[in-house]
Motif scaffolding. Structure first.
Motif, PDB file in Angstrom:
ATOM      1  N   LEU A  39       0.836  -1.207   0.000  1.00  0.00           N
ATOM      2  CA  LEU A  39       0.000   0.000   0.000  1.00  0.00           C
ATOM      3  C   LEU A  39       0.869   1.253   0.000  1.00  0.00           C
ATOM      4  CD1 LEU A  39      -2.708  -1.010   2.643  1.00  0.00           C
ATOM      5  CD2 LEU A  39      -3.105  -0.621   0.204  1.00  0.00           C
ATOM      6  N   TYR A  40       1.896   1.239   0.830  1.00  0.00           N
ATOM      7  CA  TYR A  40       2.808   2.377   0.955  1.00  0.00           C
ATOM      8  C   TYR A  40       3.464   2.693  -0.395  1.00  0.00           C
ATOM      9  CZ  TYR A  40       6.743   5.110   2.831  1.00  0.00           C
ATOM     10  OH  TYR A  40       7.660   6.088   3.091  1.00  0.00           O
ATOM     11  N   GLU A  41       4.012   1.657  -1.024  1.00  0.00           N
ATOM     12  CA  GLU A  41       4.712   1.860  -2.297  1.00  0.00           C
ATOM     13  C   GLU A  41       3.768   2.344  -3.393  1.00  0.00           C
ATOM     14  OE1 GLU A  41       6.696  -1.904  -2.802  1.00  0.00           O
ATOM     15  OE2 GLU A  41       8.250  -1.385  -1.329  1.00  0.00           O
ATOM     16  N   ALA A  42       2.524   1.868  -3.372  1.00  0.00           N
ATOM     17  CA  ALA A  42       1.555   2.300  -4.382  1.00  0.00           C
ATOM     18  C   ALA A  42       1.038   3.714  -4.119  1.00  0.00           C
ATOM     19  CB  ALA A  42       0.374   1.318  -4.421  1.00  0.00           C
ATOM     20  N   ARG A  43       0.910   4.080  -2.853  1.00  0.00           N
ATOM     21  CA  ARG A  43       0.252   5.341  -2.510  1.00  0.00           C
ATOM     22  C   ARG A  43       1.173   6.549  -2.427  1.00  0.00           C
ATOM     23  NH1 ARG A  43      -4.221   3.623   2.095  1.00  0.00           N
ATOM     24  NH2 ARG A  43      -5.542   2.368   0.697  1.00  0.00           N
ATOM     25  N   VAL A  44       2.427   6.339  -2.056  1.00  0.00           N
ATOM     26  CA  VAL A  44       3.327   7.482  -1.860  1.00  0.00           C
ATOM     27  C   VAL A  44       3.389   8.404  -3.086  1.00  0.00           C
ATOM     28  CG1 VAL A  44       5.790   8.067  -1.609  1.00  0.00           C
ATOM     29  CG2 VAL A  44       4.659   6.616   0.070  1.00  0.00           C
ATOM     30  N   PRO A  45       3.492   7.876  -4.312  1.00  0.00           N
ATOM     31  CA  PRO A  45       3.538   8.796  -5.458  1.00  0.00           C
ATOM     32  C   PRO A  45       2.260   9.649  -5.597  1.00  0.00           C
ATOM     33  CG  PRO A  45       4.269   6.598  -6.104  1.00  0.00           C
ATOM     34  CD  PRO A  45       3.699   6.481  -4.724  1.00  0.00           C
ATOM     35  N   VAL A  46       1.127   9.123  -5.156  1.00  0.00           N
ATOM     36  CA  VAL A  46      -0.128   9.887  -5.225  1.00  0.00           C
ATOM     37  C   VAL A  46      -0.159  10.937  -4.110  1.00  0.00           C
ATOM     38  CG1 VAL A  46      -2.647   9.767  -5.239  1.00  0.00           C
ATOM     39  CG2 VAL A  46      -1.307   7.904  -6.254  1.00  0.00           C
TER      40      VAL A  46
END
Length: 195
Positions: free
Chosen positions: A151-158
């Motif tokens: 979740l962290y890796e997917a969400r950080v760019p957003v």
């Protein structure tokens, strides 16, 4: 989930700032959005709003119960409706769920009506804060740490698309976090200015 307190304001004369737009706290679960948001609202003398608490109140169910009964897509639709209503109804500090900012529609609404503040915390800080809680439906998996990492890796760019970023770490008190958020907000006189 934490309870919501509308219009909890400090004593008259303690307000040194004027808030022009709703400040929307975004970031991962465990970043401190509710705790910091509540303290920031108290410091500014404005209402504290919590989209998850509003959803739970309207549904008379917890977020995990809503996920279990109706699924995440249903929850996300309701979440967008609640965020829109809160942005339209009252200027204050709005804490959102970790997934709220992932929606392009929510990001657009927030940028048009408020300002997004990302409480950025590293994965270890987040894990230490959420690993003993069973109120996180997205972490109800065989390997919650791996799930949190994904979740962290997917969400950080957003989250990086937020208007302002404030770092949250395990050493900083809530009051110091409020100081950091205020310092960031003061760079945006369209959002916050000293009286």
């Amino acid at each position: 989930m934490s309870e919501i307190k509308h219009n909890s304001r400090p004593a008259a004369g303690s307000q040194a700032w004027k808030l022009h737009k709703t400040v929307v706290m975004v970031g991962m679960m465990g970043a401190g959005k509710t705790a910091v948001g509540r303290a920031l609202a108290a410091r500014l003398g404005v209402p504290f709003l919590d989209s998850d608490a509003e959803i739970e109140s309207a549904a008379n169910m917890t977020i995990p119960e809503i996920f279990a009964r109706d699924g995440e897509p249903f929850f996300r639709k309701k979440e967008s409706q609640v965020i829109r209503r809160l942005l339209d109804e009252e200027r204050g500090i709005l804490s959102t769920g970790g997934g709220a900012f992932l929606s392009a529609e929510n990001r657009r609404m927030i940028s048009e009506r408020g300002v997004a503040v990302w409480l950025r915390a590293d994965l270890n800080v987040l894990w230490n804060r959420v690993r003993h809680k069973d109120t996180r439906p997205l972490l109800r998996t065989p390997d919650p740490h791996a799930t949190l990492r994904a979740l962290y890796e997917a969400r950080v760019p957003v989250y990086a698309e937020a208007d302002l970023t404030v770092d949250s770490d395990s050493e900083t008190t809530i009051e110091r976090m409020v100081d950091r958020v205020l310092a960031a907000l003061e760079t945006r006189p369209d959002v916050l200015e000293r009286n």
